[in-house]
Write a protein that holds these residues in place. Structure first.
Motif, short mmCIF file in Angstrom:
data_model
loop_
_atom_site.label_atom_id
_atom_site.label_comp_id
_atom_site.label_asym_id
_atom_site.label_seq_id
_atom_site.Cartn_x
_atom_site.Cartn_y
_atom_site.Cartn_z
N VAL A 124 0.84 -1.20 0.00
CA VAL A 124 0.00 0.00 0.00
C VAL A 124 0.88 1.25 0.00
O VAL A 124 0.66 2.19 -0.77
CB VAL A 124 -0.94 0.00 1.22
N ALA A 125 1.90 1.27 0.87
CA ALA A 125 2.78 2.43 0.97
C ALA A 125 3.51 2.66 -0.34
O ALA A 125 3.64 3.80 -0.80
CB ALA A 125 3.78 2.24 2.10
N ARG A 126 4.00 1.59 -0.96
CA ARG A 126 4.73 1.75 -2.23
C ARG A 126 3.81 2.26 -3.33
O ARG A 126 4.21 3.05 -4.18
CB ARG A 126 5.39 0.43 -2.63
N GLU A 127 2.56 1.81 -3.31
CA GLU A 127 1.60 2.29 -4.31
C GLU A 127 1.32 3.77 -4.11
O GLU A 127 1.27 4.55 -5.07
CB GLU A 127 0.32 1.48 -4.20
N LEU A 128 1.14 4.18 -2.85
CA LEU A 128 0.88 5.59 -2.57
C LEU A 128 2.08 6.47 -2.88
O LEU A 128 1.95 7.60 -3.34
CB LEU A 128 0.48 5.76 -1.10
N GLY B 50 9.06 4.85 1.80
CA GLY B 50 8.93 6.19 2.36
C GLY B 50 9.37 6.24 3.81
O GLY B 50 9.50 5.21 4.47
N PRO B 51 9.57 7.43 4.33
CA PRO B 51 10.12 7.58 5.68
C PRO B 51 9.11 7.40 6.82
O PRO B 51 9.50 7.35 7.98
CB PRO B 51 10.65 9.01 5.68
N LEU B 52 7.82 7.30 6.52
CA LEU B 52 6.81 7.24 7.57
C LEU B 52 6.17 5.86 7.75
O LEU B 52 5.30 5.69 8.60
CB LEU B 52 5.71 8.28 7.31
N THR B 53 6.58 4.89 6.96
CA THR B 53 6.04 3.53 7.08
C THR B 53 7.16 2.60 7.51
O THR B 53 8.22 2.58 6.90
CB THR B 53 5.45 3.05 5.74
N HIS B 54 6.91 1.83 8.57
CA HIS B 54 7.93 0.93 9.11
C HIS B 54 7.28 -0.45 9.30
O HIS B 54 6.16 -0.55 9.82
CB HIS B 54 8.46 1.45 10.45
N LEU B 55 7.95 -1.48 8.87
CA LEU B 55 7.42 -2.84 9.00
C LEU B 55 8.03 -3.50 10.23
O LEU B 55 9.25 -3.48 10.41
CB LEU B 55 7.76 -3.67 7.77
N VAL B 56 7.18 -4.09 11.05
CA VAL B 56 7.63 -4.81 12.24
C VAL B 56 7.05 -6.22 12.15
O VAL B 56 5.85 -6.39 11.92
CB VAL B 56 7.14 -4.13 13.53
N TYR B 57 7.90 -7.21 12.29
CA TYR B 57 7.45 -8.60 12.24
C TYR B 57 8.10 -9.38 13.36
O TYR B 57 9.25 -9.13 13.72
CB TYR B 57 7.77 -9.26 10.90
N SER B 58 7.35 -10.32 13.91
CA SER B 58 7.84 -11.16 14.99
C SER B 58 7.50 -12.60 14.68
O SER B 58 6.48 -12.88 14.05
CB SER B 58 7.19 -10.74 16.31
N LEU B 59 8.33 -13.51 15.11
CA LEU B 59 8.07 -14.93 14.93
C LEU B 59 7.14 -15.49 16.01
O LEU B 59 6.74 -16.64 15.96
CB LEU B 59 9.39 -15.70 14.93
N CYS C 119 11.93 -8.75 13.38
CA CYS C 119 12.70 -7.84 12.54
C CYS C 119 11.94 -6.53 12.34
O CYS C 119 10.73 -6.46 12.53
CB CYS C 119 13.01 -8.49 11.19
N VAL C 120 12.69 -5.53 11.99
CA VAL C 120 12.15 -4.21 11.67
C VAL C 120 12.74 -3.79 10.34
O VAL C 120 13.95 -3.95 10.12
CB VAL C 120 12.53 -3.16 12.75
N TYR C 121 11.89 -3.29 9.45
CA TYR C 121 12.38 -2.75 8.18
C TYR C 121 11.88 -1.32 8.06
O TYR C 121 10.69 -1.05 8.20
CB TYR C 121 11.89 -3.56 6.98
N SER C 122 12.81 -0.41 7.82
CA SER C 122 12.45 0.99 7.65
C SER C 122 13.40 1.64 6.67
O SER C 122 14.58 1.27 6.59
CB SER C 122 12.52 1.72 9.00
N GLU C 123 12.91 2.61 5.93
CA GLU C 123 13.76 3.40 5.03
C GLU C 123 14.07 4.77 5.65
O GLU C 123 14.61 5.64 5.00
CB GLU C 123 13.08 3.55 3.67
N ASN C 124 13.72 4.91 6.93
CA ASN C 124 13.98 6.15 7.67
C ASN C 124 15.28 5.96 8.45
O ASN C 124 15.37 5.12 9.34
CB ASN C 124 12.80 6.42 8.61
N GLU C 125 16.29 6.76 8.13
CA GLU C 125 17.61 6.59 8.75
C GLU C 125 17.59 6.85 10.25
O GLU C 125 18.32 6.22 11.01
CB GLU C 125 18.64 7.49 8.06
#
Length: 201
Positions: free
Chosen positions: A27-31, A37-46, A59-65
């Motif tokens: 959704v974020a990539r489409e928008l 983008g810098p305001l969307t962060h993915l958080v995943y847990s096992l 894990c955490v994935y973000s493009e915000n430095e």
């Protein structure tokens, strides 16, 4: 219903007829027309999909430095132990096992979801439809007595029938009377006891 977007339950599909999981990243990539983008962060847990909460791995994935710098600081202090990393690499590297585990887990969770929803419905308490996850939202507004708060109802349920559920207000629910019922945290014998206690409500 709209496709689920909660990354934490991405693999916990328990309704084969429901829409497949779509990551919020799509959704974020489409928008954004490309990057996350810098305001969307993915958080995943096992802990949810693989029932591995005790390993405390995710894990955490973000493009915000700035976010990445903070996560790196925490990671330096709280790294996942080497032996846990090796175990997880072996588990997740076996794609056939992962596929079989998620399918069997979905079948078992779906069976419990259907039974607990039916048990509440038999008592006149509807549940919100769900296709993913390990809990159900139960509408207990009709059980609220005049002048009784959600906290009062919670205490009464525990005291009178031994049913402990999470009050919705504590989870951000804006309306009194909704409770989160986790139906996957007990073994089969415990689950049968849960159903018996729901009948006593």
């Amino acid at each position: 219903p709209p496709p689920p977007l909660d990354e934490i339950y991405a693999g916990s599909l328990h309704s084969p007829s429901s829409p497949p999981f779509h990551s919020v990243s799509s959704v974020a990539r489409e928008l954004n027309g490309g990057p996350l983008g810098p305001l969307t962060h993915l958080v995943y847990s096992l802990s949810k999909d693989f029932s591995l909460s005790g390993l405390r791995a995710g894990c955490v994935y973000s493009e915000n430095e700035e976010v990445n710098a903070c996560v790196q600081t925490v990671n330096d202090l709280c790294q996942v132990p080497s032996h846990t990393q090796q175990l997880l690499a072996a588990l997740l590297g076996d794609e056939a096992w992962v596929r079989e585990f998620l399918e069997e887990n979905g079948r078992r969770v779906g069976s419990r979801y259907g039974r607990v929803a039916a048990a509440f419905a038999a008592r006149g308490f509807p549940t919100l439809p769900s296709s993913h996850g390990l809990y159900s939202w139960v509408d207990l507004r009709s059980a609220l007595r005049p002048g009784e708060s959600e906290g009062d109802l919670h205490g009464r349920l525990v005291r009178d029938s031994g049913v402990a559920m999470t009050p919705g207000r504590s989870q951000g629910m804006p309306v009194d009377g909704f409770f989160r019922c986790v139906f996957t945290a007990v073994d089969d014998e415990g689950f049968e006891e849960v159903l018996r206690r729901i009948e006593m409500m």
